[in-house]
Structure formats: structure tokens, C-alpha cells
Write a protein that holds these residues in place. Structure first.
Motif, PDB file in Angstrom:
ATOM      1  N   ASP A   1      77.899  40.159  54.511  1.00  0.00           N
ATOM      2  CA  ASP A   1      76.604  40.824  53.702  1.00  0.00           C
ATOM      3  C   ASP A   1      77.119  41.610  52.528  1.00  0.00           C
ATOM      4  OD1 ASP A   1      74.742  39.566  55.287  1.00  0.00           O
ATOM      5  OD2 ASP A   1      74.147  41.327  56.415  1.00  0.00           O
ATOM      6  N   THR A   2      76.283  41.404  51.586  1.00  0.00           N
ATOM      7  CA  THR A   2      76.666  42.135  50.440  1.00  0.00           C
ATOM      8  C   THR A   2      75.897  43.670  50.380  1.00  0.00           C
ATOM      9  OG1 THR A   2      77.000  40.048  49.013  1.00  0.00           O
ATOM     10  CG2 THR A   2      76.577  42.344  47.826  1.00  0.00           C
ATOM     11  N   VAL A   3      76.814  44.652  50.016  1.00  0.00           N
ATOM     12  CA  VAL A   3      76.047  46.152  50.168  1.00  0.00           C
ATOM     13  C   VAL A   3      76.597  46.865  48.884  1.00  0.00           C
ATOM     14  CG1 VAL A   3      76.164  46.500  52.507  1.00  0.00           C
ATOM     15  CG2 VAL A   3      78.141  47.190  51.336  1.00  0.00           C
ATOM     16  N   VAL A   4      75.560  47.725  48.382  1.00  0.00           N
ATOM     17  CA  VAL A   4      75.792  48.522  47.113  1.00  0.00           C
ATOM     18  C   VAL A   4      76.176  49.912  47.553  1.00  0.00           C
ATOM     19  CG1 VAL A   4      75.071  49.195  44.962  1.00  0.00           C
ATOM     20  CG2 VAL A   4      74.457  47.018  45.740  1.00  0.00           C
ATOM     21  N   ILE A   5      77.374  50.630  47.156  1.00  0.00           N
ATOM     22  CA  ILE A   5      77.773  51.849  47.348  1.00  0.00           C
ATOM     23  C   ILE A   5      77.631  52.490  46.154  1.00  0.00           C
ATOM     24  CG2 ILE A   5      79.640  53.315  48.133  1.00  0.00           C
ATOM     25  CD1 ILE A   5      80.665  50.662  49.823  1.00  0.00           C
ATOM     26  N   ALA A   6      77.086  53.622  46.586  1.00  0.00           N
ATOM     27  CA  ALA A   6      76.850  54.541  45.007  1.00  0.00           C
ATOM     28  C   ALA A   6      76.928  56.091  45.438  1.00  0.00           C
ATOM     29  CB  ALA A   6      75.397  54.211  44.603  1.00  0.00           C
ATOM     30  N   ALA A   7      77.158  56.812  44.458  1.00  0.00           N
ATOM     31  CA  ALA A   7      77.322  58.234  44.463  1.00  0.00           C
ATOM     32  C   ALA A   7      77.128  58.679  42.976  1.00  0.00           C
ATOM     33  CB  ALA A   7      78.652  58.850  44.961  1.00  0.00           C
ATOM     34  N   GLU A   8      76.746  60.249  43.240  1.00  0.00           N
ATOM     35  CA  GLU A   8      76.646  60.733  41.885  1.00  0.00           C
ATOM     36  C   GLU A   8      77.269  62.311  42.055  1.00  0.00           C
ATOM     37  OE1 GLU A   8      72.632  61.741  39.148  1.00  0.00           O
ATOM     38  OE2 GLU A   8      72.353  60.695  40.957  1.00  0.00           O
ATOM     39  N   GLY A   9      77.596  62.766  40.738  1.00  0.00           N
ATOM     40  CA  GLY A   9      78.568  64.098  40.664  1.00  0.00           C
ATOM     41  C   GLY A   9      79.737  63.987  40.482  1.00  0.00           C
ATOM     42  N   ASP A  10      80.542  65.016  40.336  1.00  0.00           N
ATOM     43  CA  ASP A  10      81.857  65.124  40.019  1.00  0.00           C
ATOM     44  C   ASP A  10      82.691  64.467  41.228  1.00  0.00           C
ATOM     45  OD1 ASP A  10      81.422  66.600  37.681  1.00  0.00           O
ATOM     46  OD2 ASP A  10      81.940  68.360  38.712  1.00  0.00           O
ATOM     47  N   GLY A  11      83.542  63.579  40.925  1.00  0.00           N
ATOM     48  CA  GLY A  11      84.035  62.737  41.923  1.00  0.00           C
ATOM     49  C   GLY A  11      83.398  61.690  42.490  1.00  0.00           C
TER      50      GLY A  11
ATOM     51  N   ALA B   1      83.347  64.701  48.337  1.00  0.00           N
ATOM     52  CA  ALA B   1      82.909  65.671  47.995  1.00  0.00           C
ATOM     53  C   ALA B   1      81.577  65.657  47.218  1.00  0.00           C
ATOM     54  CB  ALA B   1      84.000  65.962  46.513  1.00  0.00           C
ATOM     55  N   VAL B   2      81.033  64.533  47.336  1.00  0.00           N
ATOM     56  CA  VAL B   2      79.599  64.096  47.114  1.00  0.00           C
ATOM     57  C   VAL B   2      78.817  63.054  48.050  1.00  0.00           C
ATOM     58  CG1 VAL B   2      80.111  64.605  44.386  1.00  0.00           C
ATOM     59  CG2 VAL B   2      80.243  62.169  45.409  1.00  0.00           C
ATOM     60  N   PRO B   3      77.544  63.375  48.317  1.00  0.00           N
ATOM     61  CA  PRO B   3      77.049  62.228  48.994  1.00  0.00           C
ATOM     62  C   PRO B   3      77.108  60.902  48.564  1.00  0.00           C
ATOM     63  CG  PRO B   3      75.468  64.045  48.483  1.00  0.00           C
ATOM     64  CD  PRO B   3      76.809  64.277  47.757  1.00  0.00           C
ATOM     65  N   VAL B   4      77.343  60.210  49.527  1.00  0.00           N
ATOM     66  CA  VAL B   4      77.552  58.545  49.269  1.00  0.00           C
ATOM     67  C   VAL B   4      76.464  57.735  49.826  1.00  0.00           C
ATOM     68  CG1 VAL B   4      79.048  56.527  49.459  1.00  0.00           C
ATOM     69  CG2 VAL B   4      80.198  58.778  48.963  1.00  0.00           C
ATOM     70  N   THR B   5      75.712  56.956  48.951  1.00  0.00           N
ATOM     71  CA  THR B   5      74.541  56.115  49.773  1.00  0.00           C
ATOM     72  C   THR B   5      75.133  54.645  49.872  1.00  0.00           C
ATOM     73  OG1 THR B   5      73.548  55.728  47.465  1.00  0.00           O
ATOM     74  CG2 THR B   5      72.837  57.635  48.913  1.00  0.00           C
ATOM     75  N   ILE B   6      74.568  53.889  50.793  1.00  0.00           N
ATOM     76  CA  ILE B   6      75.023  52.516  50.866  1.00  0.00           C
ATOM     77  C   ILE B   6      73.594  51.643  51.071  1.00  0.00           C
ATOM     78  CG2 ILE B   6      75.351  53.076  53.395  1.00  0.00           C
ATOM     79  CD1 ILE B   6      77.415  50.651  52.946  1.00  0.00           C
ATOM     80  N   ALA B   7      73.416  50.567  50.369  1.00  0.00           N
ATOM     81  CA  ALA B   7      72.180  49.688  50.641  1.00  0.00           C
ATOM     82  C   ALA B   7      72.603  48.246  50.628  1.00  0.00           C
ATOM     83  CB  ALA B   7      71.190  49.990  49.416  1.00  0.00           C
ATOM     84  N   LYS B   8      72.023  47.624  51.756  1.00  0.00           N
ATOM     85  CA  LYS B   8      72.065  46.149  51.883  1.00  0.00           C
ATOM     86  C   LYS B   8      71.498  45.539  50.575  1.00  0.00           C
ATOM     87  CE  LYS B   8      71.611  42.820  55.308  1.00  0.00           C
ATOM     88  NZ  LYS B   8      70.977  42.680  56.638  1.00  0.00           N
TER      89      LYS B   8
ATOM     90  N   GLU C   1      78.476  53.121  40.998  1.00  0.00           N
ATOM     91  CA  GLU C   1      78.221  52.428  42.275  1.00  0.00           C
ATOM     92  C   GLU C   1      79.050  50.935  42.174  1.00  0.00           C
ATOM     93  OE1 GLU C   1      74.084  51.309  41.608  1.00  0.00           O
ATOM     94  OE2 GLU C   1      74.400  49.267  40.994  1.00  0.00           O
ATOM     95  N   ARG C   2      79.311  50.417  43.353  1.00  0.00           N
ATOM     96  CA  ARG C   2      80.155  49.411  43.465  1.00  0.00           C
ATOM     97  C   ARG C   2      79.795  48.489  44.506  1.00  0.00           C
ATOM     98  NH1 ARG C   2      86.679  50.083  45.217  1.00  0.00           N
ATOM     99  NH2 ARG C   2      86.700  47.978  45.966  1.00  0.00           N
ATOM    100  N   THR C   3      79.633  47.185  44.365  1.00  0.00           N
ATOM    101  CA  THR C   3      79.190  45.979  45.302  1.00  0.00           C
ATOM    102  C   THR C   3      80.428  45.629  46.025  1.00  0.00           C
ATOM    103  OG1 THR C   3      77.306  45.392  43.876  1.00  0.00           O
ATOM    104  CG2 THR C   3      77.711  43.977  45.420  1.00  0.00           C
TER     105      THR C   3
END
Length: 88
Positions: free
Chosen positions: A60-70, A30-37, A3-5
Motif C-alpha cells: 500500500d502507498t502512504v503519504v507521510i507529512a509534517a510541518e515546522g522546523d525539522g 521534533a514535530v508531529p508527523v502524520t500518515i495517511a493511506k 511530505e513523502r509518498t
């Protein structure tokens, strides 16, 4: 899970054109990406509607995350777009 802020750079925040560009970038991964405030619930970043309902404004600060290969590459690609001023 990588994840990255990142700080939203666009003057209009994640609305309209910037949201469309972020969603397009997320959908291309290649993988689903989520974003959260910061402190909020994550939503799928590939959805313009989800991005707009975050109500993430400039600065605003958001957190971007993903799981899996890539996942790290996916997070970085989306974070790089969010960190750009996309109003032009």
C-alpha cells in the motif's frame, strides 16, 4: 509542508511490531508527523492505534507529512522506517 509518498514494505503491513517501530520513530521527532493511506485522512504517526486503524498492508502507498522546523528530517525518518521490511 514537506511530505513523502512511500510503499509499505513489511509483510504484515503497519500492524503490531512494524506499527510500534514507526510510532516510536514518529514520537522521537521534533514535530508531529502524520500518515495517511493514499486518498485517506491523515492520522498521527506517533500512535500505534492510529497506525493499525489505517489498515495499510504490504504494497500500500502512504503519504507521510509534517510541518515546522525539522519537518523534512522528520518525514524522511518515518518514511525510511515504513519503507523497510520490519517483520524480522
Amino acid at each position: 509542508m514537506p511530505e513523502r509518498t512511500v510503499t509499505v514494505a513489511s509483510e504484515v503491513g503497519l500492524h503490531a511490531r512494524p506499527a510500534a517501530l514507526v510510532a516510536k520513530t514518529a514520537a522521537a521527532q521534533a514535530v508531529p508527523v502524520t500518515i495517511a493511506k493514499d486518498g485517506g485522512d491523515p492520522v498521527q504517526a506517533a500512535s500505534v492505534l492510529n497506525l493499525m486503524t489505517l489498515a495499510a498492508g504490504q504494497g500500500d502507498t502512504v503519504v507521510i507529512a509534517a510541518e515546522g522546523d525539522g519537518a523534512q528530517e522528520a518525514v524522511d525518518a518515518v518514511a525510511d522506517v515504513v519503507a523497510q521490511d520490519l517483520d524480522g
